[in-house]
Structure formats: C-alpha cells, structure tokens
Design an enzyme around this catalytic site. Structure first.
Site, mmCIF file in Angstrom:
data_model
loop_
_atom_site.group_PDB
_atom_site.id
_atom_site.type_symbol
_atom_site.label_atom_id
_atom_site.label_comp_id
_atom_site.label_asym_id
_atom_site.label_seq_id
_atom_site.Cartn_x
_atom_site.Cartn_y
_atom_site.Cartn_z
ATOM 1 N N LYS A 85 -17.141 21.789 4.861
ATOM 2 C CA LYS A 85 -16.141 22.571 4.136
ATOM 3 C C LYS A 85 -16.236 22.340 2.630
ATOM 4 O O LYS A 85 -16.076 23.274 1.846
ATOM 5 C CB LYS A 85 -14.738 22.253 4.657
ATOM 6 C CG LYS A 85 -14.501 22.876 6.026
ATOM 7 C CD LYS A 85 -13.132 22.565 6.578
ATOM 8 C CE LYS A 85 -12.972 23.237 7.941
ATOM 9 N NZ LYS A 85 -11.743 22.858 8.609
ATOM 10 N N LYS A 98 -24.037 30.460 11.334
ATOM 11 C CA LYS A 98 -22.876 30.494 12.208
ATOM 12 C C LYS A 98 -21.813 31.431 11.619
ATOM 13 O O LYS A 98 -21.545 31.364 10.418
ATOM 14 C CB LYS A 98 -22.292 29.072 12.327
ATOM 15 C CG LYS A 98 -21.054 28.972 13.178
ATOM 16 C CD LYS A 98 -20.243 27.724 12.863
ATOM 17 C CE LYS A 98 -18.856 28.110 12.431
ATOM 18 N NZ LYS A 98 -17.692 27.430 12.747
ATOM 19 N N LYS A 102 -15.359 32.222 8.676
ATOM 20 C CA LYS A 102 -14.604 32.751 7.541
ATOM 21 C C LYS A 102 -15.095 32.125 6.236
ATOM 22 O O LYS A 102 -15.163 32.788 5.213
ATOM 23 C CB LYS A 102 -13.115 32.428 7.723
ATOM 24 C CG LYS A 102 -12.394 33.397 8.617
ATOM 25 C CD LYS A 102 -11.074 32.820 9.113
ATOM 26 C CE LYS A 102 -11.261 32.101 10.415
ATOM 27 N NZ LYS A 102 -10.123 31.414 10.994
#
Ligand code: ADP
Ligand code: TRP
Length: 328
Positions: free
Chosen positions: A114, A194, A197
């Site tokens: 992230k 993958k 969002k």
C-alpha cells in the site's frame, strides 16, 4: 448435532466494488450464507486508513450494502453490518495490540504494497492486521472466505489468537481457517496486474453501457495483428472471459484465438456481452433497492444489533480474564 460453523468476512468501502472483489470474495460470501452462521461486514474503520472524506465513506458504505443485496445477500440468513456498529472490535484490537510484537507488523506485505501504491504510512495502516484479527476473533469465527491477498492477514490473526490464549491460559479465542478459492484467487486487472482499487485497473461490477465498454476496451494485450493466431492462455482478455463463460463458450472462443483472423477487439466485445449478461439481474435489483433506502438502513441496523450481541458474549470473559473487570 455439530455446531454450525461461523463464517465471517469483511470488505472495505473504499470505492466501487469490482469483479476481482466479486470472484475473489463476494461470490463465495453469498454462496456460504447457506452453509453456516454467516457474518459479513463493511470495514469502515479500515477504510479510514486511506479515505478521509466522511461523505464519501458514508456513501460508499450504502453503496456496498446495495451491491451485496443486489448480488443476492439475504439478511434473513446472513448478518450484514457496519464494522463501526460493534465497538467491541476496537476494544479487542487494543488488547491484541498489547500482545503484538512490532516485528510481526514489520513483516506485513500488504502495508508495504500500500505504501508503494502511494498510501500515507499512518499507524492505522501499519496496525491494520491487528484490527482485522479483532474483526475475526470477536465473533468466534471458524472460516474466513477471502482472496489470496488476505492470506497473510489471516495468518497474523491465527498467531494473535494463539498468543492471547497462551498468555491468559484458556481457549478464549477460536483459531480460524482461511477459505481461498484457488481458481479465482487473483483476478487480473485491465493492465494485467492484480485487479485492485489502488492500481486503478478495475472493472467495476455495476458499470454498464458505454462506460463499461470503455474500460473493457482499455484492457492491455500484446500487439499481434488481427490475422495472426493467438495463445488464449497468455492473454488478459481471455483470462477475464474464463470467469464469465461456461466451458463450451470458453472452448469456442479459445479456438477462434488459435485460428487467427480474430482480434483482441473482437474478444473484448465478446467479454462485454458476457459481463452485461452475467450481472443483468443484479443491476435491475440494485436499481429497485436504490428506491428503498429505508430498507437498506434497516438491514444495517438489524445486522449491527445481532453482531454486537455476539461480540459482547465473546468480550465478557476477555474483560474478566485480563483484569479489566472484577471476576473474583
Ligand atoms: P482492493 O485491492 O481493490 O482494494 P480489497 O482489498 O478491498 O480490494 O478486497 C476485498 C476482497 O476482495 C478481499 O477478500 C480480496 O482478497 C478480494 N480481492 C480483491 N481484489 C482481488 C483480485 N484481483 N482477485 C481476487 N480477489 C480479490
Ligand atoms: N482487509 C480486508 C480487505 O482489504 C478487509 C477486511 C477487514 C477483512 N477485516 C476483515 C476481511 C476480516 C476478512 C476478515 O479486503
């Protein structure tokens, strides 16, 4: 009679749900509502780690509820609720945090991914797996259906449950199992990575018409010319077609790839048709539900109540054994 298994999963309301979420997780959630005592929740506390816009978070929460109901979630069978309606979750998360080595969080792959995708490295994001562990453990969950990317978080959860039980010498928390469907463990996005969002490569589930066509047309492929034979197993569009088409349709399309004279544009249009058809009923149902938001709110209110009751029954002995309330 053996006890019904408790099935639990959560989904973040951080944007429009996409077909990776559907095949990787939501489809299993809906199928499993008939197989045990199911609890599904909207992980709004988790979304705060990456979304600081109250209106948006709230709207996303309603949207995800609409999506699930439209896709077949039956609130008579499964308890569907918002994470923040169960304060016992943050209470347990703190207790678990006191037993969590910093080094365990430092190994978190999801945190690193992230940060690499541009999210701010806040402490909430760093300790995200602890809150996720509390989500699971607070209902004495047995099975957690998720996509492959959640594997490590479930492992951390098992680890923390074991640490608590050893520290307080008893089976206060149940060690859960993950449930991952291998064939759809990683659904690829429009760029072949993958679908996520955070990568902005998603195919939203409830998109239709022109906007959907635009997304599908943007799927990256190699640059083989129309007339050349193509290998379906090496193509992104075909990987997605496989999710929607039955066996005979898959074989028919694969043959066209191999024969040549069939371009990626053709395959994309075929995919468009398949997606439109697959979600047609759910889209209709969603439009109906949008007209009845009171019902949607009632589902969340009722679900929250049931989830709190279960969470409180698990939390009570934990407060006692940890010495937070008197038990002698
Ligand atoms: P995103 O990566 O888009 O933020 P989430 O992390 O909110 O998605 O994932 C919600 C659920 O959907 C999780 O159980 C996750 O494992 C599953 N999931 C997300 N993306 C995919 C994918 N591309 N393939 C399979 N499952 C996925
Ligand atoms: N981390 C999960 C995701 O990004 C969402 C989630 C939060 C979750 N708590 C959970 C999933 C508990 C399963 C169980 O998809």
């Amino acid at each position: 009679m053996t006890k019904k298994k408790t099935i639990l999963s959560g989904i973040q309301p951080s944007g429009k749900l996409h077909i990776g979420n559907y095949f990787g997780a939501i489809r299993q959630h809906i199928a499993m509502q008939d197989q045990g005592d199911a609890f599904y929740f909207i992980a709004n506390y988790h979304s705060l780690t990456s979304l600081n816009d109250g209106k948006k978070l709230y709207q996303n929460t309603i949207d995800v509820t609409l999506d699930y109901l439209a896709l077949g979630l039956n609130p008579e069978k499964a308890t569907f609720f918002a994470q923040s309606d169960v304060p016992q979750v943050t209470e347990l998360a703190w207790i678990l945090a006191t037993l969590t080595p910093v080094s365990l969080m430092e190994k978190g792959v999801s945190y690193k991914d992230k940060i690499a995708a541009g999210l701010s490295p806040n402490i909430g994001l760093f300790t995200y797996p602890i809150l996720q562990a509390a989500d699971i453990l607070i209902y004495h969950s047995d099975v957690v259906p998720v996509g492959e990317d959640q594997k490590q978080n479930i492992e951390i959860c098992r680890d923390l449950a074991g640490k608590f039980n050893r520290a307080y010498d008893g089976e206060f928390l149940i060690i859960p199992e993950e449930y991952i469907v291998k064939s759809v463990a990683v659904v690829p996005g429009t760029d072949g990575r993958k679908m996520s969002k955070s990568y902005k490569n998603t195919i939203p589930m409830f998109e239709e018409g022109k906007p959907l066509k635009k997304v599908l047309m943007s799927i990256e492929t190699d640059s083989k010319a129309l007339e050349e034979p193509k290998d379906p197993e090496k193509d992104n569009v075909f990987a997605l077609i496989k999710l929607f088409a039955d066996e005979s349709k898959q074989t028919e399309i694969a043959d066209k790839y191999r024969a040549g004279g069939y371009g990626y544009g053709h395959a994309k249009l075929e995919l468009l048709e398949l997606v439109e058809e697959y979600f047609a009923d759910a889209r209709e149902k969603r439009k109906e539900l949008e007209q009845d938001l009171n019902y949607v709110m009632d589902v969340l209110t009722e679900g929250g109540k049931k989830a709190r009751e279960r969470a409180e029954s698990v939390m009570e002995p934990i407060r006692e054994v940890t010495g937070l309330v008197r038990n002698f």
